[in-house]
Design a protein around this motif. Sequence first.
Motif, PDB file in Angstrom:
ATOM      1  N   THR A 167      62.151 -24.217 -32.541  1.00 26.10           N
ATOM      2  CA  THR A 167      63.342 -24.967 -32.932  1.00 26.10           C
ATOM      3  C   THR A 167      63.824 -24.572 -34.321  1.00 26.10           C
ATOM      4  N   ASP A 168      62.992 -23.869 -35.082  1.00 26.94           N
ATOM      5  CA  ASP A 168      63.429 -23.313 -36.363  1.00 26.94           C
ATOM      6  C   ASP A 168      63.941 -21.882 -36.217  1.00 26.94           C
ATOM      7  N   GLY A 169      64.012 -21.375 -34.991  1.00 26.74           N
ATOM      8  CA  GLY A 169      64.523 -20.026 -34.761  1.00 26.74           C
ATOM      9  C   GLY A 169      63.577 -18.928 -35.178  1.00 26.74           C
ATOM     10  N   LEU A 170      62.265 -19.201 -35.203  1.00 31.69           N
ATOM     11  CA  LEU A 170      61.284 -18.220 -35.672  1.00 31.69           C
ATOM     12  C   LEU A 170      60.514 -17.563 -34.536  1.00 31.69           C
ATOM     13  N   ASP A 171      60.619 -18.099 -33.342  1.00 30.99           N
ATOM     14  CA  ASP A 171      59.929 -17.526 -32.192  1.00 30.99           C
ATOM     15  C   ASP A 171      60.685 -17.958 -30.938  1.00 30.99           C
ATOM     16  N   HIS A 172      60.301 -17.418 -29.775  1.00 33.13           N
ATOM     17  CA  HIS A 172      61.035 -17.617 -28.546  1.00 33.13           C
ATOM     18  C   HIS A 172      60.541 -18.860 -27.809  1.00 33.13           C
ATOM     19  N   PRO A 173      61.410 -19.852 -27.573  1.00 35.80           N
ATOM     20  CA  PRO A 173      61.011 -20.931 -26.663  1.00 35.80           C
ATOM     21  C   PRO A 173      60.901 -20.385 -25.245  1.00 35.80           C
ATOM     22  N   VAL A 174      59.852 -20.763 -24.546  1.00 34.38           N
ATOM     23  CA  VAL A 174      59.643 -20.304 -23.182  1.00 34.38           C
ATOM     24  C   VAL A 174      59.491 -21.517 -22.287  1.00 34.38           C
ATOM     25  N   PHE A 175      60.228 -21.528 -21.175  1.00 34.62           N
ATOM     26  CA  PHE A 175      60.089 -22.590 -20.193  1.00 34.62           C
ATOM     27  C   PHE A 175      59.489 -21.997 -18.935  1.00 34.62           C
ATOM     28  N   ARG A 176      58.326 -22.482 -18.550  1.00 34.60           N
ATOM     29  CA  ARG A 176      57.689 -22.012 -17.321  1.00 34.60           C
ATOM     30  C   ARG A 176      57.157 -23.211 -16.561  1.00 34.60           C
ATOM     31  N   ASN A 177      57.006 -23.022 -15.264  1.00 34.52           N
ATOM     32  CA  ASN A 177      56.440 -24.079 -14.450  1.00 34.52           C
ATOM     33  C   ASN A 177      55.096 -23.620 -13.898  1.00 34.52           C
ATOM     34  N   ILE A 178      55.100 -22.955 -12.758  1.00 33.88           N
ATOM     35  CA  ILE A 178      53.833 -22.546 -12.155  1.00 33.88           C
ATOM     36  C   ILE A 178      53.263 -21.285 -12.790  1.00 33.88           C
ATOM     37  N   PRO A 179      54.045 -20.206 -12.982  1.00 39.67           N
ATOM     38  CA  PRO A 179      53.445 -18.989 -13.545  1.00 39.67           C
ATOM     39  C   PRO A 179      53.079 -19.188 -15.018  1.00 39.67           C
ATOM     40  N   THR A 180      51.947 -18.660 -15.407  1.00 46.34           N
ATOM     41  CA  THR A 180      51.568 -18.721 -16.810  1.00 46.34           C
ATOM     42  C   THR A 180      52.389 -17.708 -17.609  1.00 46.34           C
ATOM     43  N   GLU A 181      52.722 -18.051 -18.831  1.00 42.90           N
ATOM     44  CA  GLU A 181      53.507 -17.152 -19.666  1.00 42.90           C
ATOM     45  C   GLU A 181      52.676 -15.983 -20.170  1.00 42.90           C
ATOM     46  N   MET A 182      51.358 -16.016 -19.972  1.00 44.84           N
ATOM     47  CA  MET A 182      50.489 -14.949 -20.466  1.00 44.84           C
ATOM     48  C   MET A 182      50.066 -13.970 -19.382  1.00 44.84           C
ATOM     49  N   TYR A 183      50.512 -14.172 -18.157  1.00 43.96           N
ATOM     50  CA  TYR A 183      50.149 -13.260 -17.068  1.00 43.96           C
ATOM     51  C   TYR A 183      50.583 -11.832 -17.413  1.00 43.96           C
ATOM     52  N   PRO A 184      49.780 -10.787 -17.163  1.00 45.82           N
ATOM     53  CA  PRO A 184      48.584 -10.772 -16.324  1.00 45.82           C
ATOM     54  C   PRO A 184      47.274 -10.989 -17.070  1.00 45.82           C
ATOM     55  N   ASP A 185      47.282 -11.472 -18.298  1.00 44.57           N
ATOM     56  CA  ASP A 185      46.028 -11.756 -18.995  1.00 44.57           C
ATOM     57  C   ASP A 185      45.369 -12.963 -18.340  1.00 44.57           C
ATOM     58  N   ALA A 186      44.223 -12.762 -17.700  1.00 45.33           N
ATOM     59  CA  ALA A 186      43.552 -13.819 -16.947  1.00 45.33           C
ATOM     60  C   ALA A 186      42.750 -14.704 -17.900  1.00 45.33           C
ATOM     61  N   PRO A 187      42.691 -16.009 -17.624  1.00 42.62           N
ATOM     62  CA  PRO A 187      41.915 -16.917 -18.481  1.00 42.62           C
ATOM     63  C   PRO A 187      40.474 -16.447 -18.607  1.00 42.62           C
ATOM     64  N   PRO A 188      39.873 -16.526 -19.784  1.00 43.71           N
ATOM     65  CA  PRO A 188      40.424 -17.097 -21.019  1.00 43.71           C
ATOM     66  C   PRO A 188      41.102 -16.068 -21.938  1.00 43.71           C
ATOM     67  N   LYS A 189      41.420 -14.891 -21.411  1.00 41.00           N
ATOM     68  CA  LYS A 189      42.042 -13.855 -22.233  1.00 41.00           C
ATOM     69  C   LYS A 189      43.485 -14.222 -22.571  1.00 41.00           C
TER      70      LYS A 189
END
Length: 464
Positions: free
Chosen positions: A176-198
């Motif tokens: 909200t300060d314009g310093l990084d990207h807001p991401v909206f996701r539901n089912i898919p993780t925003e870190m895919y393909p890095d599998a937990p806990p990576k």
Amino acid sequence: MANVRACSLWSVSTPTEGWTTRCPYALRRRVLLPRFSRPPRPPRIPRTSRASRISRPPRISRIAALALALALAAPAAPAAAANPPDPPADVYKLLEDPAVTSVGQEPAHARPTPYADTAGALDGGSRSRWTASLDGAWKLHMSDRPEEVPKDFFTEGYDTSRSGWRSVSVPHTWQTDGLDHPVFRNIPTEMYPDAPPKVPHDVNPTGAYVKTFELPKSWEKRRTFLRFEGVTSGYLLWVNGSYAGYDQGGYTPAEFDISDRLHPGRNTVAVQVHRWGSGAHLEDYDQWRFSGIFRSVGLYSTPATYLRDIAVKTDLDARYRDARLTAEVEVAAKGPQRGTAERKVLGTLYDRRGRKVTTMSGTVDGGDGSTTLTADVADPAKWTDETPDLYTLVVRLADADGTVTHTTAQPVGFREIEIKDRQLLVNGKRILVKGVNRSETDPGTGRHATRERTTAPRPRTSPC
């Protein structure tokens, strides 16, 4: 409403003068959008491309999902708070270890605000001569990866007037300060393909925070604790250049005893916050993703022997009329000034008009210990959602000669919650529970939900 730029698959950023959009993914798309509105879906990308990070991950079974959640959510006991070893050179050894959720922290406990006297305790609130807020202006430097954080930014006297540093108002979120990207996701993780806990190594936005404060003279021979109400995601803490600990709790408060790292006069707190840690995989549900110090930060001071924790129970009798009040009180002792003599714990219950209802007492045999205070209360006003009557339990710690050294308070509501015949009862009466999906998301402040915004009356809307 301000326009924004969209970055691949639901990643948007507020335009700031002189700031260039840095998309964390291989695919870049720039579209003008209303702030926080849903951007159009990007074209389908073959899974073989580098942009596969944003494609939908394969489904996993519910059993596997539950096992993952339990593995990540199970907290390890806090590491010893005295002098934790320096953090590893590779910070991902902490960020990707779900077994390490805290280093150098105090054990979990209630928040018994220290007050100067009984009158202050009855007035209530989180402010007293023994508390200090660190909300407000902090210095912040943003980097794309932990490896790019300014070298030795956490040392005393580091010059934050250098290029790349800016002032921000904490609590806040980067997005909200314009310093990084807001991401909206539901089912898919925003870190895919890095599998937990990576978590991603090619990009993991990292914020370096610095704050200075003056230590009050009256605090110098007491214990001082630093409390973070909420920070996402994993973060490292230094005080005056000395490493104090780590937390990956996110939405859980974390406390650090920083007494032995302080000195008279001006002191420096430095925090390194990462967007993603192993616990971030648990946020895989329908919401905006935010990062930063999004809840309040503060200090509080106690004597060397102090009231650490209070657990209050109110048991009503079979007629739901009279009550048995029980308070389990934990006393802790730290530092060279801690005493070894027996201490007395005094409890006094007051009604909402400030009238004394009953008193209790117990003893603790020097140093750390606990005691249980009990009292019978005849026909107290009962707490319900419609009649939220509260009492105040003032708890005081006194030394061997009767001098009160620590005073705190805890609100008390007399109620009995039961399940009988498959019905939920409060004080013997069946209730209906109505809830709303009110997540901590504000179009102006993101995850930082201000008290004014939270308590403001909501306009009446039509049912969905």
